[in-house]
Design an enzyme around this catalytic site. Structure first.
Site, PDB file in Angstrom:
ATOM      1  N   ASP A  61       0.814  -1.211   0.000  1.00  0.00           N
ATOM      2  CA  ASP A  61       0.000   0.000   0.000  1.00  0.00           C
ATOM      3  C   ASP A  61       0.851   1.267   0.000  1.00  0.00           C
ATOM      4  OD1 ASP A  61      -2.374  -1.335  -0.057  1.00  0.00           O
ATOM      5  OD2 ASP A  61      -2.845  -1.110   2.066  1.00  0.00           O
ATOM      6  N   LYS A  82      -3.880   3.268  -2.181  1.00  0.00           N
ATOM      7  CA  LYS A  82      -5.132   4.001  -2.331  1.00  0.00           C
ATOM      8  C   LYS A  82      -4.952   5.385  -1.729  1.00  0.00           C
ATOM      9  CE  LYS A  82      -8.168  -0.034  -1.966  1.00  0.00           C
ATOM     10  NZ  LYS A  82      -8.850   0.098  -3.246  1.00  0.00           N
ATOM     11  N   MET A 195      -8.811   8.345   8.346  1.00  0.00           N
ATOM     12  CA  MET A 195      -9.374   8.744   7.055  1.00  0.00           C
ATOM     13  C   MET A 195     -10.440   9.828   7.193  1.00  0.00           C
ATOM     14  SD  MET A 195      -9.646   4.934   5.350  1.00  0.00           S
ATOM     15  CE  MET A 195     -10.401   4.213   6.810  1.00  0.00           C
TER      16      MET A 195
END
Length: 270
Positions: A61, A82, A195
């Site tokens: 990632d 991502k 997030m």
């Protein structure tokens, strides 16, 4: 190599030998879902380090540091990072890649920042592998939501301040799929939000509506444990504005609650 550096290296080797650590073997056709921790290579577990050394395919990632990726010297690298609002690999495509690599007989490590099972979609990938009868194993990592606090001087729990810690995602704040931030605020327990940077104004406003005092300590932590680490400490009423003025961007963690005030106390500033 200086004498002291050499001696430190020798002591580390001796300590590892005394530990008598015997890593399991990563077999062909197996997928190991591993956590890389918050960023600093020193936060890797021995099991993850050993797995990286064995892997011949590494799917990693964006939150994994280049130094950690470099450990997998014998692996073919597949970037699956991502980033909110940016083009990125779809989750179904990542899962399909893991299945394909395993069926090719590769020794696969799927490396994620933090811990695979804490907002890392590790559970989804594990379930998909199980349904495809792909042998897998999960190697825990230090979750950023707790280790970032420790690294920046904020104890996740403190007697007299809290009896629980809430880990939440702010990805859906302001949508129909959102959490009830007001209800979370009413628990009176500290909240660590993953997030959530893009939605920080919405989250802060909702928690104020839930009854938290505007003076409630709050912080935003970026790139904890790395040389790029930054932290802004403010109040719930001002944290969104102060983080914006400081130019803080994702990925970051938001911390709200009395534990944030311990940072200054532990540093002798309070």
């Amino acid at each position: 190599m200086s004498g002291s550096t050499k001696e430190n290296g020798e002591r580390l080797e001796q300590a590892l030998a005394r530990l008598n650590f015997k890593p399991r073997s990563l077999g062909p056709g197996h997928v190991w879902l591993a956590g890389a921790g918050p960023g600093d290579p020193g936060c890797l577990t021995l099991e993850v380090l050993a797995a990286l050394a064995e892997a011949d395919a590494l799917v990693y990632d964006a939150l994994v540091s280049p130094d950690v990726v470099a450990v997998a010297e014998g692996a073919e690298l597949f970037f699956a990072g991502k980033r909110g609002g940016r083009p990125s690999m779809k989750q179904d495509d990542i899962t399909a890649l893991l299945v394909r690599l395993a069926r090719e007989g590769r020794r696969v490590v799927r490396l994620k920042g933090g811990d695979p099972y804490i907002f890392g979609r590790g559970g989804e990938e594990a379930l998909a592998l199980a349904r495809q009868n792909i042998p897998f194993r999960v190697l825990p990592g230090l979750t950023s939501g707790l280790s970032a606090l420790a690294a920046t001087g904020i104890p996740a729990t403190m007697r007299g301040i809290n009896k629980a810690v809430i880990l939440a995602t702010g990805h859906a704040a302001g949508t129909d799929d959102d959490l009830d931030w007001a209800a979370i605020a009413r628990t009176g327990q500290p909240v660590v939000v993953y997030m959530g940077m893009a939605n920080l104004p919405v989250i802060a406003a909702s928690m104020l509506e839930g009854g938290l005092a505007p003076s409630t300590p709050a912080a935003v932590i970026v790139a904890a444990t790395t040389p790029q680490e930054r932290i802004v400490v403010a109040t719930l009423a001002t944290i969104a504005e102060e983080a914006a003025v400081a130019g803080l961007t994702s990925p970051a963690l938001i911390v709200v609650g009395g534990i944030v005030a311990m940072r200054a106390a532990l540093a002798g500033e309070a």
